[in-house]
Enzyme design. Structure first.
Site, PDB file in Angstrom:
ATOM      1  N   ASP A   7     -17.715 -49.001   7.321  1.00  0.00           N
ATOM      2  CA  ASP A   7     -18.782 -48.782   7.679  1.00  0.00           C
ATOM      3  C   ASP A   7     -18.664 -48.687   9.213  1.00  0.00           C
ATOM      4  O   ASP A   7     -18.991 -49.577   9.901  1.00  0.00           O
ATOM      5  CB  ASP A   7     -20.002 -49.960   7.402  1.00  0.00           C
ATOM      6  CG  ASP A   7     -21.181 -49.643   8.037  1.00  0.00           C
ATOM      7  OD1 ASP A   7     -21.878 -48.493   8.010  1.00  0.00           O
ATOM      8  OD2 ASP A   7     -22.196 -50.764   8.313  1.00  0.00           O
ATOM      9  N   GLU A  67     -18.097 -44.205   5.137  1.00  0.00           N
ATOM     10  CA  GLU A  67     -19.705 -44.064   5.136  1.00  0.00           C
ATOM     11  C   GLU A  67     -19.792 -42.607   6.389  1.00  0.00           C
ATOM     12  O   GLU A  67     -19.229 -42.698   7.286  1.00  0.00           O
ATOM     13  CB  GLU A  67     -20.689 -44.877   5.652  1.00  0.00           C
ATOM     14  CG  GLU A  67     -22.078 -44.578   5.459  1.00  0.00           C
ATOM     15  CD  GLU A  67     -22.825 -45.833   5.732  1.00  0.00           C
ATOM     16  OE1 GLU A  67     -24.021 -45.522   6.303  1.00  0.00           O
ATOM     17  OE2 GLU A  67     -22.703 -46.732   5.145  1.00  0.00           O
ATOM     18  N   ASP A 139     -22.675 -55.673   8.060  1.00  0.00           N
ATOM     19  CA  ASP A 139     -21.678 -54.620   8.093  1.00  0.00           C
ATOM     20  C   ASP A 139     -20.400 -54.558   6.955  1.00  0.00           C
ATOM     21  O   ASP A 139     -20.013 -53.616   6.677  1.00  0.00           O
ATOM     22  CB  ASP A 139     -20.973 -54.755   9.680  1.00  0.00           C
ATOM     23  CG  ASP A 139     -22.121 -54.371  10.414  1.00  0.00           C
ATOM     24  OD1 ASP A 139     -22.804 -53.178  10.684  1.00  0.00           O
ATOM     25  OD2 ASP A 139     -22.326 -55.282  11.331  1.00  0.00           O
TER      26      ASP A 139
END
Length: 174
Positions: A7, A67, A139
């Site tokens: 992420d 992502e 996160d």
């Protein structure tokens, strides 16, 4: 298959490592965050690259799932995020990892069942799916969710290929 999920962020990059077992179940390996210092962007990018490089050396993933960037309202923030993401992906590519990318909506839909799930829902499902004794930070949970998404997509594609192969064999199509 050992999956490193990322992420990316210009200040905090979450990571999560999961192992796909032969029985199709997922096993938690590690998770955490690479925190970049509040210095220049170039120094932050170096920290992100080196942090992901160290994670790869430590946990030996076989693939990387990240992502994708969504379009932010602030162009400067989006640009910095893109650069941070690039630094993280370069570490994976330089280590010879195949890279897959998923949108936040795809990840949430796969893990939670709803593409507009909030952070707490993602954390809850990651904890449940990986049988964790505590809830990971946001996160790290997002990175683990990305890894879980990749595992599920990979299993789905393999099942589709097997089904197609059986269909072709049964129909006599050469």
């Amino acid at each position: 298959m050992r999956i490193l999920g990322l992420d990316p962020g210009s200040r905090v990059t979450g990571f999560g490592v999961v192992q796909m077992l032969r029985n199709g179940r997922l096993q938690y390996v590690a998770s955490g965050c690479v925190r970049a210092p509040s210095t220049t962007l170039a120094e932050r990018l170096k920290t992100i690259y080196e942090g992901i490089d160290e994670i790869i050396a430590t946990y030996q993933p076989t693939v990387l799932a990240a992502e994708r960037i969504f379009m932010a309202r602030n162009a400067d923030s989006a640009l910095k995020l893109g650069q941070a993401r690039g630094a993280a992906l370069c570490a994976g590519i330089n280590a010879g990892l195949a890279v897959s990318e998923y949108s936040a909506t795809e990840i949430k839909n796969t893990v939670v069942g709803r593409g507009r799930a909030d952070k707490r829902q993602v954390q809850h499902m990651v904890r449940a799916l990986l049988n964790l004794d505590r809830t990971p930070p946001t996160d790290a949970a997002d990175a683990l969710a990305c890894a879980i998404c990749h595992a599920h997509v990979t299993v789905g594609r393999a099942a589709l290929r097997r089904g197609l192969a059986r269909h072709v064999a049964a129909s006599g199509i050469a």
